[in-house]
Design a protein around this motif. Structure first.
Motif, PDB file in Angstrom:
ATOM      1  N   LEU A  28       0.838  -1.209   0.000  1.00  0.00           N
ATOM      2  CA  LEU A  28       0.000   0.000   0.000  1.00  0.00           C
ATOM      3  C   LEU A  28       0.869   1.254   0.000  1.00  0.00           C
ATOM      4  N   ILE A  29       1.957   1.210   0.807  1.00  0.00           N
ATOM      5  CA  ILE A  29       2.868   2.371   0.840  1.00  0.00           C
ATOM      6  C   ILE A  29       3.553   2.540  -0.512  1.00  0.00           C
ATOM      7  N   GLU A  30       3.943   1.419  -1.114  1.00  0.00           N
ATOM      8  CA  GLU A  30       4.617   1.478  -2.420  1.00  0.00           C
ATOM      9  C   GLU A  30       3.683   2.036  -3.488  1.00  0.00           C
ATOM     10  N   GLU A  31       2.425   1.625  -3.440  1.00  0.00           N
ATOM     11  CA  GLU A  31       1.450   2.121  -4.419  1.00  0.00           C
ATOM     12  C   GLU A  31       1.207   3.612  -4.229  1.00  0.00           C
ATOM     13  N   TYR A  32       1.175   4.055  -2.978  1.00  0.00           N
ATOM     14  CA  TYR A  32       0.993   5.479  -2.702  1.00  0.00           C
ATOM     15  C   TYR A  32       2.163   6.289  -3.253  1.00  0.00           C
ATOM     16  N   VAL A  33       3.398   5.786  -3.071  1.00  0.00           N
ATOM     17  CA  VAL A  33       4.573   6.486  -3.583  1.00  0.00           C
ATOM     18  C   VAL A  33       4.533   6.545  -5.099  1.00  0.00           C
ATOM     19  N   ARG A  34       4.145   5.441  -5.742  1.00  0.00           N
ATOM     20  CA  ARG A  34       4.037   5.441  -7.210  1.00  0.00           C
ATOM     21  C   ARG A  34       3.051   6.509  -7.694  1.00  0.00           C
ATOM     22  N   ASN A  35       1.894   6.528  -7.064  1.00  0.00           N
ATOM     23  CA  ASN A  35       0.878   7.509  -7.479  1.00  0.00           C
ATOM     24  C   ASN A  35       1.350   8.947  -7.245  1.00  0.00           C
ATOM     25  N   TYR A  36       2.056   9.159  -6.115  1.00  0.00           N
ATOM     26  CA  TYR A  36       2.554  10.499  -5.813  1.00  0.00           C
ATOM     27  C   TYR A  36       3.564  10.954  -6.863  1.00  0.00           C
ATOM     28  N   LEU A  37       4.504  10.061  -7.208  1.00  0.00           N
ATOM     29  CA  LEU A  37       5.500  10.411  -8.210  1.00  0.00           C
ATOM     30  C   LEU A  37       4.870  10.636  -9.578  1.00  0.00           C
ATOM     31  N   ALA A  38       3.830   9.928  -9.896  1.00  0.00           N
ATOM     32  CA  ALA A  38       3.196  10.054 -11.205  1.00  0.00           C
ATOM     33  C   ALA A  38       2.403  11.355 -11.318  1.00  0.00           C
ATOM     34  N   THR A  39       1.743  11.758 -10.235  1.00  0.00           N
ATOM     35  CA  THR A  39       0.880  12.947 -10.291  1.00  0.00           C
ATOM     36  C   THR A  39       1.636  14.239 -10.009  1.00  0.00           C
ATOM     37  N   GLU A  40       2.542  14.197  -9.031  1.00  0.00           N
ATOM     38  CA  GLU A  40       3.203  15.416  -8.614  1.00  0.00           C
ATOM     39  C   GLU A  40       4.456  15.714  -9.423  1.00  0.00           C
ATOM     40  N   ILE A  41       5.237  14.684  -9.738  1.00  0.00           N
ATOM     41  CA  ILE A  41       6.520  14.919 -10.412  1.00  0.00           C
ATOM     42  C   ILE A  41       6.471  14.478 -11.860  1.00  0.00           C
TER      43      ILE A  41
END
Length: 503
Positions: A28-41
């Motif tokens: 779940l943490i890994e998926e959250y990081v993936r989504n954050y990197l995709a949307t924000e950066i």
């Protein structure tokens, strides 16, 4: 023990719960990081770890390296948590299975070895599966195939270790001995097995020293094993002079050994003649130990008891052949005293009651003393004989064979006589006479009695009645009873006169 086992099981359950929770939360943490990197950066990370930008441009080197490091950290954490979960599960199975089932079967050594081997195999297989699932692009088969030289070097370096491992597996599968058994190894000593591991065996010697032998060496040795739950026999040897009675010596030593501590009461000690040596009789005592670990002390105590018994009973140990010793000879009876003794012994025999004093002395001088061992036959039925016997020490059984069985018809002891029918009539023996104890007899032959009978013809008539009475007691054929007593007496007297040449 049960309380400690329960605590360990609870600890492993809690640890498995914590690790499982982390394995559930980490994706779940890994998926959250993936989504954050995709949307924000605007950086996309594939499941295989490939990094790209959402607009198609290449990411900067620093950014790419940092993100790749973060991704690998997630993968490594998953590998570590996966291996932790495997280790917890394996250890719990080992606790439940090996500590309860196999320990009850008294095979703790093989349980320990199997635990180690199976654990290593499971850990290796689990690591490959978990690592391959996290890093699918890494070909582990090619990695190990390309490391042939390294494998050869490692194999040679671990040659002794692997040899001990597989030798230990073979030893534990065969189970030639267990912890607590007494083992004797050729040219290496003996002792009690303390532990058996994948590397080697620890043996505690009777000098309280520790011998450690590798499994590879142990598998090539000749081993003598005395199991701890078995009645193991021991041999203690001693000797006596030839003048000591073997029957009496065996009886005294047997009684002394039976009451020694650690001598099993389930098996009767055996005392037997091992050899007739140059300087005496060589003996051995065979006994069985309750606890074989204490056999040294038991052997010493048996030797001590034998010494005290011999000291009390006046039995001497045999001296070495090269030892020169001077001892006083016991006072022997003179010929006159010996003749007087035998005269008194023969005078007590009813058969010789008609003889005069001079005739008894003449017969006593010619009689020969014979000694027979317990169970030894003195005469046998059907055997031709021209002598009789007078018992001066011991006892005998009179037996008559009947088909496949033997019937005991009487017992004789000191002062009794037998064999007179063969002496006086020359007929074959009518019964077996077996010595019950060590028995000494006086043997009187035909040539000893013949001059007396010829000189005293009335003696033949007087002893015929005695001979016929004993003959009637021993003969069991039914047709013999048809003949009248006077006719039988005349037959005995006629045979006696003919045998001694008086007709």
């Amino acid at each position: 023990m049960e309380q400690n086992l329960r605590k360990r099981i609870i600890f492993h359950i809690l640890a498995a719960f914590v690790v499982g929770l982390l394995l559930f939360v980490l994706p779940l943490i890994e998926e959250y990081v993936r989504n954050y990197l995709a949307t924000e950066i605007g950086i996309l990370i594939d499941k295989d770890g490939t990094i790209s930008r959402s607009d198609g441009a290449l990411p900067r080197m620093l950014t790419s390296t940092s993100i790749a490091l973060a991704v690998n950290i997630f993968h490594l954490i998953k590998v570590i948590l996966g291996m932790a979960m495997v280790i917890i599960i394996v250890r719990m199975i080992i606790i439940l299975l090996f500590r309860t089932v196999l320990r009850r079967s008294s095979q703790s050594e093989i349980a320990s070895l199997l635990k180690t081997v199976l654990s290593i195999v499971i850990y290796i297989v689990a690591f490959f599966i978990i690592f391959q699932s996290e890093y699918p692009n890494v070909n582990l088969g090619a990695l190990f195939t390309g490391s042939t030289i390294l494998g050869i070097v490692v194999g040679l370096a671990l040659q002794d270790t692997l040899g001990n491992l597989f030798a230990g597996i073979a030893i534990q599968a065969d189970q030639p001995f267990q912890v607590g058994d007494v083992v004797t190894i050729s040219n290496r000593g003996s002792g009690v097995v303390e532990s058996v591991s994948w590397r080697g065996i620890k043996i505690r010697t009777f000098q309280n020293k520790l011998i450690i032998i590798s499994n590879a060496v142990m598998s090539r040795e000749t081993i003598e094993v005395a199991p701890k739950n078995n009645l193991n026999a021991r041999l203690v040897r001693f000797n006596t002079v030839y003048t000591a009675s073997p029957s009496r010596t065996a009886q005294l030593v047997r009684e002394a050994v039976r009451h020694v501590d650690n001598v099993s009461q389930k098996m009767r000690p055996v005392v037997r003649i091992r050899d007739l040596g140059d300087n005496g009789i060589d003996w051995e005592v065979k006994y069985w130990c309750d606890n074989y670990v204490r056999y040294n002390d038991t052997d010493a105590q048996i030797r001590q008891r034998i010494w005290y018994v011999f000291n009390r009973e006046g039995i001497d140990f045999a001296f070495p052949t090269r030892t020169v010793h001077i001892e006083e000879k016991p006072v022997e009876q003179s010929i006159e005293e010996l003749t007087d003794t035998r005269h008194d012994q023969l005078a007590a025999v009813p058969l010789f009651a008609p003889l005069s004093d001079d005739e008894l002395h003449q017969l006593a001088r010619s009689a020969v003393a014979r000694i027979f061992a317990p169970g030894e036959s003195i005469v046998r039925k059907g055997q031709h004989g021209n002598s009789m016997f007078v018992i001066i020490r011991g006892s005998v059984k009179v037996q008559i064979p009947q088909g496949s069985s033997i019937r005991t018809v009487g017992e004789l002891s000191k002062g009794d006589f037998f064999g007179e029918m063969g002496l006086l009539t020359g007929e074959p023996r009518t019964a077996n006479v077996i010595a019950e104890d060590e028995t000494e007899v006086l043997q009187i032959r035909k040539e000893h009695l013949q001059p007396i009978v010829k000189a005293n013809p009335k003696l033949a008539e007087l002893i015929s009645d005695i001979v016929e009475e004993r003959r009637s007691a021993l003969e069991s054929a039914p047709d013999e009873s048809i003949q009248s007593k006077p006719e039988r007496e005349k037959g005995v007297l006629r045979s006696l006169r003919k045998f001694f040449g008086m007709e």
